[in-house]
Design an enzyme around this catalytic site. Structure first.
Site, PDB file in Angstrom:
ATOM      1  N   ARG A  95      -4.222   4.135  -3.928  1.00 49.84           N
ATOM      2  CA  ARG A  95      -5.151   5.235  -3.705  1.00 49.84           C
ATOM      3  C   ARG A  95      -4.464   6.530  -4.116  1.00 49.84           C
ATOM      4  O   ARG A  95      -3.237   6.662  -3.968  1.00 49.84           O
ATOM      5  CB  ARG A  95      -5.533   5.338  -2.216  1.00 49.84           C
ATOM      6  CG  ARG A  95      -6.493   4.256  -1.761  1.00 49.84           C
ATOM      7  CD  ARG A  95      -7.906   4.491  -2.290  1.00 49.84           C
ATOM      8  NE  ARG A  95      -8.835   3.493  -1.824  1.00 49.84           N
ATOM      9  CZ  ARG A  95      -9.186   2.387  -2.501  1.00 49.84           C
ATOM     10  NH1 ARG A  95      -8.675   2.151  -3.685  1.00 49.84           N
ATOM     11  NH2 ARG A  95     -10.056   1.540  -2.004  1.00 49.84           N
TER      12      ARG A  95
ATOM     13  N   HIS B 120      -9.991   4.872 -12.261  1.00 41.65           N
ATOM     14  CA  HIS B 120     -10.165   3.884 -11.183  1.00 41.65           C
ATOM     15  C   HIS B 120     -10.901   2.643 -11.702  1.00 41.65           C
ATOM     16  O   HIS B 120     -11.986   2.300 -11.234  1.00 41.65           O
ATOM     17  CB  HIS B 120     -10.924   4.505 -10.005  1.00 41.65           C
ATOM     18  CG  HIS B 120     -10.693   3.783  -8.702  1.00 41.65           C
ATOM     19  ND1 HIS B 120     -10.650   4.411  -7.485  1.00 41.65           N
ATOM     20  CD2 HIS B 120     -10.504   2.464  -8.436  1.00 41.65           C
ATOM     21  CE1 HIS B 120     -10.440   3.525  -6.521  1.00 41.65           C
ATOM     22  NE2 HIS B 120     -10.351   2.332  -7.068  1.00 41.65           N
TER      23      HIS B 120
HETATM   24  C1  GLV Z   1     -10.957  -0.573  -5.184  1.00 40.68           C
HETATM   25  O1  GLV Z   1     -10.382   0.452  -5.202  1.00 40.68           O
HETATM   26  C2  GLV Z   1     -11.073  -1.437  -4.033  1.00 40.68           C
HETATM   27  O2  GLV Z   1     -10.735  -1.020  -2.920  1.00 40.68           O
HETATM   28  O3  GLV Z   1     -11.508  -2.586  -4.224  1.00 40.68           O
END
Ligand code: GLV
Length: 309
Positions: free
Chosen positions: A224, A272
């Site tokens: 994160r 992401h």
């Molecule tokens: C992606 O970031 C997840 O938590 O699957």
């Protein structure tokens, strides 16, 4: 007795379709379709607005869309009586391992540099690293981190892992706890963060940690954004201690247009995308939890509010 799907800004058609495929008899709603909030007992959520769930007085469980649950655990307005569950899916771990390997090889072969040279019509060669000579450290050896560690091990890398607790037996060297963090870090030529985001891991990748990595180490964050203290990472790169970074996650997301990461010559960015949940692959486990809830059976893939993951 219905399921609500909430994820602001995300197209949710494929999620509705996948849940219907899993069980056509269960009513599935998007927030704008809900007529009676008291009918909602189960939710599937990603980055809901804080306090959003207060209106659903009969809500009993919320599943994350993915492996991470930080977006749910941090919302103090979700009553303790509402269970939180996450997704555990071999596709998620497999995709993460493939992405980690791609990024590690990109760094070892200097591929970003060659993209830059091409844009400048420059013919320049550099030496490269070989897999057998590279030690990768995985921070976070939960379900996904453990899978990534084994994948890299099979590819021929030397692999170490670090986690909060000793955890399961592993074929790679496993360090644990704050006392062993320094020993773990000093061997990492490439550090990959796959930790869950909790109050204990927020900001863990700061200059004190980064300076314990060997000179020239490379940092890859697939956990994160808030694991990394952005200015400390830039400082350690600019001081020449690190050879750059690949970041897939940011705080906040999307990464603001004026953030210095965008222009940094040796920080690579992806939006992401390391591992995206496939609705059709996970709909059955979401539906299973909905059905377990109806029958009063224990849910699967639950998370601990105390541990925050
Ligand atoms: C992606 O970031 C997840 O938590 O699957």
């Amino acid at each position: 007795m219905s399921i609500l799907i909430v994820s602001p800004g995300k197209k949710l058609d494929s999620w509705v379709e996948a849940l219907k495929e899993a069980d056509l008899s269960v009513p599935v709603y998007l927030p704008e379709q809900v007529q009676d909030p008291s009918d909602i007992t189960f939710a599937l959520a990603w980055n809901h607005p804080p306090g959003f769930f207060r209106q659903f007085t009969n809500l009993r469980a919320i599943s994350s869309f993915g492996a991470g649950v930080d977006h749910l655990v941090k919302d103090q307005q979700i009553p303790a009586s509402v269970a939180i569950t996450r997704i555990i899916d071999p596709l998620l771990s497999g995709d993460m391992a493939e992405f980690a390997l791609s990024v590690v090889l990109k760094h070892m072969r200097g591929l970003t540099r060659y993209c830059r040279y091409q844009a400048e019509n420059q013919w320049k060669k550099h030496r490269y690293l070989r897999i057998k000579n590279v030690r990768v450290g995985i921070m976070g050896t939960g379900m996904i981190g453990h899978h990534v560690a084994n994948y890299l091990l099979k590819a021929g890398f030397k692999v170490d892992g670090w986690g909060r607790t000793p955890g399961r037996d592993a074929a790679y060297t496993k360090y644990h706890g704050n006392d062993q963090l320094g020993d773990f870090l000093k061997g990492c030529q490439i550090l990959i963060c796959l930790l869950p985001l909790t109050s204990a891991t927020n900001g863990i990748i700061n200059k004190h940690l980064l300076r314990k990595l060997p000179l020239g180490a490379h940092v890859i964050n697939l956990g994160r954004g808030a694991h990394v203290v952005d200015k400390d990472l830039i400082q350690c790169i600019d001081e020449g201690h690190l050879s750059g970074a690949h970041l897939d996650v940011f705080d906040p997301e999307p990464l603001p247009e004026d953030h210095p990461f965008w222009e940094h010559p040796i920080i690579d960015i992806t939006p992401h995308v390391a591992s995206l949940t496939d609705p059709h692959s996970v709909a059955m486990q979401v539906m299973e939890n909905y059905q377990r809830l109806q029958k009063g059976e224990p849910l699967i893939n639950t998370v601990s509010r105390d541990l925050e993951y």
